[in-house]
Design a protein around this motif. Structure first.
Motif, PDB file in Angstrom:
ATOM      1  N   LYS A 158       0.832  -1.207   0.000  1.00 10.21           N
ATOM      2  CA  LYS A 158       0.000   0.000   0.000  1.00 10.21           C
ATOM      3  C   LYS A 158       0.868   1.258   0.000  1.00 10.21           C
ATOM      4  O   LYS A 158       0.562   2.244  -0.683  1.00 10.21           O
ATOM      5  CB  LYS A 158      -0.949  -0.011   1.205  1.00 10.21           C
ATOM      6  N   ARG A 159       1.960   1.226   0.741  1.00 17.21           N
ATOM      7  CA  ARG A 159       2.849   2.395   0.762  1.00 17.21           C
ATOM      8  C   ARG A 159       3.553   2.562  -0.579  1.00 17.21           C
ATOM      9  O   ARG A 159       3.798   3.691  -1.025  1.00 17.21           O
ATOM     10  CB  ARG A 159       3.870   2.254   1.895  1.00 17.21           C
ATOM     11  N   PHE A 160       3.844   1.459  -1.246  1.00 17.84           N
ATOM     12  CA  PHE A 160       4.461   1.564  -2.569  1.00 17.84           C
ATOM     13  C   PHE A 160       3.467   2.119  -3.591  1.00 17.84           C
ATOM     14  O   PHE A 160       3.848   2.856  -4.503  1.00 17.84           O
ATOM     15  CB  PHE A 160       4.994   0.204  -3.027  1.00 17.84           C
ATOM     16  N   GLU A 161       2.194   1.795  -3.445  1.00 20.96           N
ATOM     17  CA  GLU A 161       1.175   2.394  -4.316  1.00 20.96           C
ATOM     18  C   GLU A 161       1.171   3.919  -4.145  1.00 20.96           C
ATOM     19  O   GLU A 161       1.062   4.669  -5.127  1.00 20.96           O
ATOM     20  CB  GLU A 161      -0.207   1.834  -3.963  1.00 20.96           C
ATOM     21  N   LEU A 162       1.303   4.377  -2.896  1.00 20.81           N
ATOM     22  CA  LEU A 162       1.317   5.813  -2.643  1.00 20.81           C
ATOM     23  C   LEU A 162       2.602   6.457  -3.155  1.00 20.81           C
ATOM     24  O   LEU A 162       2.590   7.615  -3.588  1.00 20.81           O
ATOM     25  CB  LEU A 162       1.137   6.079  -1.145  1.00 20.81           C
ATOM     26  N   LEU A 163       3.701   5.715  -3.114  1.00 19.42           N
ATOM     27  CA  LEU A 163       4.947   6.231  -3.702  1.00 19.42           C
ATOM     28  C   LEU A 163       4.749   6.499  -5.189  1.00 19.42           C
ATOM     29  O   LEU A 163       5.198   7.523  -5.716  1.00 19.42           O
ATOM     30  CB  LEU A 163       6.083   5.229  -3.480  1.00 19.42           C
ATOM     31  N   GLN A 164       4.064   5.593  -5.880  1.00 22.28           N
ATOM     32  CA  GLN A 164       3.778   5.803  -7.299  1.00 22.28           C
ATOM     33  C   GLN A 164       2.922   7.051  -7.510  1.00 22.28           C
ATOM     34  O   GLN A 164       3.151   7.822  -8.438  1.00 22.28           O
ATOM     35  CB  GLN A 164       3.059   4.576  -7.861  1.00 22.28           C
ATOM     36  N   LEU A 165       1.952   7.236  -6.637  1.00 19.57           N
ATOM     37  CA  LEU A 165       1.107   8.423  -6.702  1.00 19.57           C
ATOM     38  C   LEU A 165       1.940   9.692  -6.555  1.00 19.57           C
ATOM     39  O   LEU A 165       1.783  10.659  -7.318  1.00 19.57           O
ATOM     40  CB  LEU A 165       0.041   8.349  -5.602  1.00 19.57           C
ATOM     41  N   MET A 166       2.859   9.704  -5.596  1.00 17.96           N
ATOM     42  CA  MET A 166       3.704  10.869  -5.357  1.00 17.96           C
ATOM     43  C   MET A 166       4.629  11.138  -6.534  1.00 17.96           C
ATOM     44  O   MET A 166       4.890  12.285  -6.896  1.00 17.96           O
ATOM     45  CB  MET A 166       4.507  10.650  -4.074  1.00 17.96           C
TER      46      MET A 166
END
Length: 243
Positions: free
Chosen positions: A150-158
């Motif tokens: 989930k945190r890696f998904e947010l990294l992609q978003l950023m």
């Protein structure tokens, strides 16, 4: 300021109607939460927005600014500024994390991607999402815990900085410490992005502080409001909103 406008959207899967006239508007800098009982159409809506061919749009429209989203392929939607964080991110053995990020960044960028600059930014984002820099050389989501995915998904978003992002159950399966981290990351992403967060749970609300909460029931948004909706859901459940 960009906006995603969904108008009277009807969609089906395998001949069964799931969405029955969804109307929703999300603007850059706004955080919307979509809640509802199982089978109400939450994840179907996210899949239709991103163009999953399994779902058939029967009528209605989706516009991203002046672009007809429904006329675009999934990769074209991503390049136009739409982003989906998956409910269950897939593991892809043999695909290096950094190569994946470099490919994604090059696809959505209108200018050539500088390798050194991208690696520098990526390293910074790993620190922000509390992931070890060693993840950059691992295979995509392989061996990642639920919270790490989930945190890696947010990294992609950023990194990609889309105009509008749909986060499908970004909070599912997280412990309280990870939930707080994820919630704060979601809220911090609002500077450049409009967010639609799909969730079953109320616990993430303390961290993301939504601007709008929508209740979807039987494939239609039947209630929109603020944090007061949570109190009503806690007291009487979703049955009060059934169509």
């Amino acid at each position: 300021m960009s906006k995603l406008v969904i108008s009277d959207l009807h969609a089906s899967v395998n001949g069964r109607m799931i969405l029955n006239g969804v109307d929703l508007e999300v603007r850059t800098g706004e955080l919307h939460v979509l809640m509802g009982p199982n089978g109400s159409g939450k994840s179907t809506l996210s899949n239709v927005i991103m163009g999953n061919p399994k779902f058939r749009v029967e009528s209605g429209g989706i516009l991203l600014d002046d672009l007809n989203v429904l006329a675009m392929k999934p990769d074209e939607r991503a390049r136009a500024g739409l982003f989906l964080a998956f409910q269950e991110p897939v593991e892809i053995s043999g695909v290096n994390v950094f190569n994946f990020l470099r490919t994604a960044a090059s696809k959505v960028s209108k200018e050539p991607v500088n390798f050194s600059e991208l690696k520098k930014r990526t390293t910074e984002y790993f620190k922000e999402v509390n992931l070890s820099e060693n993840f950059i050389n691992r295979y995509l989501n392989e061996g990642f815990s639920g919270g790490e995915k989930k945190r890696f998904e947010l990294l992609q978003l950023m990194l990609l900085k889309p105009k509008i992002a749909v986060l499908d159950e970004i909070d599912s399966g997280l412990d309280m410490d990870t939930l707080k981290t994820v919630g704060e990351l979601v809220r911090n992403s609002l500077k450049a992005t409009g967010l639609l967060v799909i969730t079953h749970y109320e616990r993430i609300m303390d961290y993301i502080k939504p601007d709008f909460i929508h209740i979807i029931s039987d494939g239609k948004i039947v209630k929109t409001g603020g944090i007061e909706i949570l109190k009503a859901v806690k007291e009487k459940g979703y049955e009060q909103y059934r169509v």
